[in-house]
Motif scaffolding. Structure first.
Motif, PDB file in Angstrom:
ATOM      1  N   ASP A 178     -10.263  13.775  -5.291  1.00 34.22           N
ATOM      2  CA  ASP A 178      -9.996  15.038  -5.976  1.00 34.22           C
ATOM      3  C   ASP A 178      -9.123  15.979  -5.149  1.00 34.22           C
ATOM      4  OD1 ASP A 178     -11.466  14.299  -8.191  1.00 34.22           O
ATOM      5  OD2 ASP A 178     -13.321  15.200  -7.433  1.00 34.22           O
ATOM      6  N   ASN A 179      -9.220  15.898  -3.836  1.00 35.69           N
ATOM      7  CA  ASN A 179      -8.559  16.909  -2.991  1.00 35.69           C
ATOM      8  C   ASN A 179      -7.585  16.291  -1.985  1.00 35.69           C
ATOM      9  OD1 ASN A 179     -10.470  15.623  -1.497  1.00 35.69           O
ATOM     10  ND2 ASN A 179     -11.347  17.448  -0.584  1.00 35.69           N
ATOM     11  N   GLY A 180      -6.642  15.522  -2.448  1.00 28.99           N
ATOM     12  CA  GLY A 180      -5.658  14.959  -1.530  1.00 28.99           C
ATOM     13  C   GLY A 180      -4.919  13.800  -2.152  1.00 28.99           C
ATOM     14  N   PRO A 181      -3.985  13.242  -1.384  1.00 28.31           N
ATOM     15  CA  PRO A 181      -3.210  12.124  -1.915  1.00 28.31           C
ATOM     16  C   PRO A 181      -4.074  10.877  -2.099  1.00 28.31           C
ATOM     17  CG  PRO A 181      -2.666  12.506   0.386  1.00 28.31           C
ATOM     18  CD  PRO A 181      -3.587  13.611  -0.036  1.00 28.31           C
ATOM     19  N   GLY A 182      -3.688  10.077  -3.061  1.00 30.80           N
ATOM     20  CA  GLY A 182      -4.399   8.829  -3.335  1.00 30.80           C
ATOM     21  C   GLY A 182      -3.721   7.663  -2.661  1.00 30.80           C
ATOM     22  N   THR A 183      -4.371   6.526  -2.753  1.00 32.00           N
ATOM     23  CA  THR A 183      -3.827   5.287  -2.202  1.00 32.00           C
ATOM     24  C   THR A 183      -3.826   4.229  -3.301  1.00 32.00           C
ATOM     25  OG1 THR A 183      -4.719   5.797  -0.022  1.00 32.00           O
ATOM     26  CG2 THR A 183      -4.105   3.524  -0.421  1.00 32.00           C
ATOM     27  N   LEU A 184      -2.711   3.526  -3.432  1.00 33.44           N
ATOM     28  CA  LEU A 184      -2.585   2.443  -4.380  1.00 33.44           C
ATOM     29  C   LEU A 184      -2.304   1.171  -3.585  1.00 33.44           C
ATOM     30  CD1 LEU A 184      -2.295   1.427  -7.323  1.00 33.44           C
ATOM     31  CD2 LEU A 184       0.140   1.952  -7.138  1.00 33.44           C
ATOM     32  N   THR A 185      -3.150   0.168  -3.763  1.00 31.24           N
ATOM     33  CA  THR A 185      -2.958  -1.117  -3.099  1.00 31.24           C
ATOM     34  C   THR A 185      -2.668  -2.160  -4.171  1.00 31.24           C
ATOM     35  OG1 THR A 185      -4.513  -0.519  -1.348  1.00 31.24           O
ATOM     36  CG2 THR A 185      -3.993  -2.859  -1.590  1.00 31.24           C
ATOM     37  N   ILE A 186      -1.548  -2.864  -3.989  1.00 33.20           N
ATOM     38  CA  ILE A 186      -1.125  -3.883  -4.947  1.00 33.20           C
ATOM     39  C   ILE A 186      -1.013  -5.204  -4.203  1.00 33.20           C
ATOM     40  CG2 ILE A 186       0.712  -4.625  -6.507  1.00 33.20           C
ATOM     41  CD1 ILE A 186       1.542  -1.666  -6.656  1.00 33.20           C
TER      42      ILE A 186
ATOM     43  N   ASN B 152       5.773   5.838 -23.099  1.00 33.73           N
ATOM     44  CA  ASN B 152       6.105   4.420 -23.214  1.00 33.73           C
ATOM     45  C   ASN B 152       7.606   4.154 -23.119  1.00 33.73           C
ATOM     46  OD1 ASN B 152       5.188   1.796 -23.386  1.00 33.73           O
ATOM     47  ND2 ASN B 152       5.300   1.730 -25.596  1.00 33.73           N
ATOM     48  N   LEU B 153       8.449   5.175 -23.379  1.00 33.61           N
ATOM     49  CA  LEU B 153       9.884   4.958 -23.375  1.00 33.61           C
ATOM     50  C   LEU B 153      10.534   5.293 -22.039  1.00 33.61           C
ATOM     51  CD1 LEU B 153      10.691   6.422 -26.909  1.00 33.61           C
ATOM     52  CD2 LEU B 153      10.330   4.040 -26.260  1.00 33.61           C
ATOM     53  N   LYS B 154       9.912   6.142 -21.256  1.00 33.76           N
ATOM     54  CA  LYS B 154      10.462   6.565 -19.982  1.00 33.76           C
ATOM     55  C   LYS B 154       9.569   6.087 -18.854  1.00 33.76           C
ATOM     56  CE  LYS B 154      12.300  10.836 -21.919  1.00 33.76           C
ATOM     57  NZ  LYS B 154      12.249  12.290 -21.838  1.00 33.76           N
ATOM     58  N   ALA B 155      10.102   6.145 -17.645  1.00 33.14           N
ATOM     59  CA  ALA B 155       9.308   5.791 -16.472  1.00 33.14           C
ATOM     60  C   ALA B 155       8.409   6.967 -16.104  1.00 33.14           C
ATOM     61  CB  ALA B 155      10.220   5.459 -15.302  1.00 33.14           C
ATOM     62  N   SER B 156       7.206   6.658 -15.646  1.00 34.98           N
ATOM     63  CA  SER B 156       6.346   7.661 -15.042  1.00 34.98           C
ATOM     64  C   SER B 156       6.626   7.637 -13.552  1.00 34.98           C
ATOM     65  CB  SER B 156       4.872   7.347 -15.305  1.00 34.98           C
ATOM     66  OG  SER B 156       4.573   7.499 -16.661  1.00 34.98           O
ATOM     67  N   ASN B 157       6.936   8.800 -12.983  1.00 30.60           N
ATOM     68  CA  ASN B 157       7.297   8.898 -11.576  1.00 30.60           C
ATOM     69  C   ASN B 157       6.097   9.302 -10.738  1.00 30.60           C
ATOM     70  OD1 ASN B 157       9.905   8.323 -12.324  1.00 30.60           O
ATOM     71  ND2 ASN B 157      10.547  10.455 -12.321  1.00 30.60           N
ATOM     72  N   PHE B 158       5.964   8.654  -9.586  1.00 33.27           N
ATOM     73  CA  PHE B 158       4.895   8.937  -8.649  1.00 33.27           C
ATOM     74  C   PHE B 158       5.519   9.172  -7.278  1.00 33.27           C
ATOM     75  CE2 PHE B 158       3.340   6.158 -11.944  1.00 33.27           C
ATOM     76  CZ  PHE B 158       2.142   6.730 -12.318  1.00 33.27           C
ATOM     77  N   PRO B 159       5.652  10.438  -6.842  1.00 36.55           N
ATOM     78  CA  PRO B 159       6.192  10.661  -5.501  1.00 36.55           C
ATOM     79  C   PRO B 159       5.239  10.084  -4.464  1.00 36.55           C
ATOM     80  CG  PRO B 159       5.400  12.711  -6.463  1.00 36.55           C
ATOM     81  CD  PRO B 159       5.272  11.663  -7.522  1.00 36.55           C
TER      82      PRO B 159
ATOM     83  N   LYS C 284       0.846  -1.186   0.000  1.00 31.89           N
ATOM     84  CA  LYS C 284       0.000   0.000   0.000  1.00 31.89           C
ATOM     85  C   LYS C 284       0.880   1.233   0.000  1.00 31.89           C
ATOM     86  CE  LYS C 284      -3.862  -2.087   2.371  1.00 31.89           C
ATOM     87  NZ  LYS C 284      -4.792  -2.012   3.476  1.00 31.89           N
ATOM     88  N   ALA C 285       0.441   2.255  -0.705  1.00 30.93           N
ATOM     89  CA  ALA C 285       1.197   3.494  -0.753  1.00 30.93           C
ATOM     90  C   ALA C 285       0.269   4.658  -1.025  1.00 30.93           C
ATOM     91  CB  ALA C 285       2.265   3.424  -1.838  1.00 30.93           C
ATOM     92  N   ARG C 286       0.678   5.830  -0.564  1.00 37.66           N
ATOM     93  CA  ARG C 286      -0.011   7.062  -0.908  1.00 37.66           C
ATOM     94  C   ARG C 286       0.851   7.754  -1.941  1.00 37.66           C
ATOM     95  NH1 ARG C 286      -0.927   8.286   5.105  1.00 37.66           N
ATOM     96  NH2 ARG C 286      -2.651   6.901   5.522  1.00 37.66           N
ATOM     97  N   VAL C 287       0.272   8.016  -3.109  1.00 36.50           N
ATOM     98  CA  VAL C 287       1.074   8.523  -4.220  1.00 36.50           C
ATOM     99  C   VAL C 287       0.390   9.697  -4.892  1.00 36.50           C
ATOM    100  CG1 VAL C 287       2.106   6.287  -4.693  1.00 36.50           C
ATOM    101  CG2 VAL C 287       0.043   6.932  -5.894  1.00 36.50           C
ATOM    102  N   GLY C 288       1.169  10.467  -5.655  1.00 32.39           N
ATOM    103  CA  GLY C 288       0.663  11.547  -6.497  1.00 32.39           C
ATOM    104  C   GLY C 288       1.283  11.412  -7.870  1.00 32.39           C
ATOM    105  N   PHE C 289       0.583  11.789  -8.916  1.00 32.47           N
ATOM    106  CA  PHE C 289       1.066  11.613 -10.280  1.00 32.47           C
ATOM    107  C   PHE C 289       1.882  12.823 -10.707  1.00 32.47           C
ATOM    108  CE2 PHE C 289       0.515  12.163 -14.881  1.00 32.47           C
ATOM    109  CZ  PHE C 289       1.119  11.007 -15.303  1.00 32.47           C
ATOM    110  N   SER C 290       3.001  12.583 -11.383  1.00 34.01           N
ATOM    111  CA  SER C 290       3.774  13.679 -11.966  1.00 34.01           C
ATOM    112  C   SER C 290       4.287  13.242 -13.321  1.00 34.01           C
ATOM    113  CB  SER C 290       4.949  14.063 -11.066  1.00 34.01           C
ATOM    114  OG  SER C 290       5.919  13.069 -11.058  1.00 34.01           O
ATOM    115  N   GLY C 291       4.014  14.024 -14.318  1.00 36.33           N
ATOM    116  CA  GLY C 291       4.544  13.759 -15.642  1.00 36.33           C
ATOM    117  C   GLY C 291       3.606  12.979 -16.533  1.00 36.33           C
ATOM    118  N   PRO C 292       3.750  13.150 -17.854  1.00 38.47           N
ATOM    119  CA  PRO C 292       2.908  12.435 -18.810  1.00 38.47           C
ATOM    120  C   PRO C 292       3.305  10.970 -18.920  1.00 38.47           C
ATOM    121  CG  PRO C 292       4.573  13.700 -19.961  1.00 38.47           C
ATOM    122  CD  PRO C 292       4.709  14.042 -18.504  1.00 38.47           C
TER     123      PRO C 292
END
Length: 94
Positions: free
Chosen positions: A83-91, A17-24, A6-14
């Motif tokens: 919409d108004n805060g960090p998200g959570t990703l559960t894998i 397919n060739l580069k990594a998408s970073n999620f702080p 589990k993590a709380r993440v935010g999206f940054s960057g488009p």
């Protein structure tokens, strides 16, 4: 053995397919273990679309540690993105 990640993440960057998408991130929890971010950039999730990998980078004590998860190992995925805060990703991995 299945593990929930589990993590709380935010999206940054488009999505590229060739580069990594970073999620702080601010928190990474694997089972009972957790790492809480102390400053910006010390905990980052990277999604490598071309390599089919999710990589966590943890900078702790001057050392960078990586946790790599192949997409084939992921058996469950749940994202909560308010919409108004960090998200959570559960894998769930096997």
């Amino acid at each position: 053995m299945e593990k929930d990640v589990k993590a709380r993440v935010g999206f940054s960057g488009p999505v590229d397919n060739l580069k990594a998408s970073n999620f702080p991130a601010v928190l990474l929890r694997i089972g009972e273990w957790e790492y809480v971010s102390k400053y910006e950039g010390d905990l980052v999730a990277k999604c490598y679309f071309a390599k089919h990998k999710l990589v966590w980078e943890v900078l702790d004590g001057g050392l960078k540690n990586k946790i790599e998860i192949e997409w084939e190992a992921i058996i469950g995925l749940k994202a909560h993105c308010p919409d108004n805060g960090p998200g959570t990703l559960t894998i769930v991995v096997n």
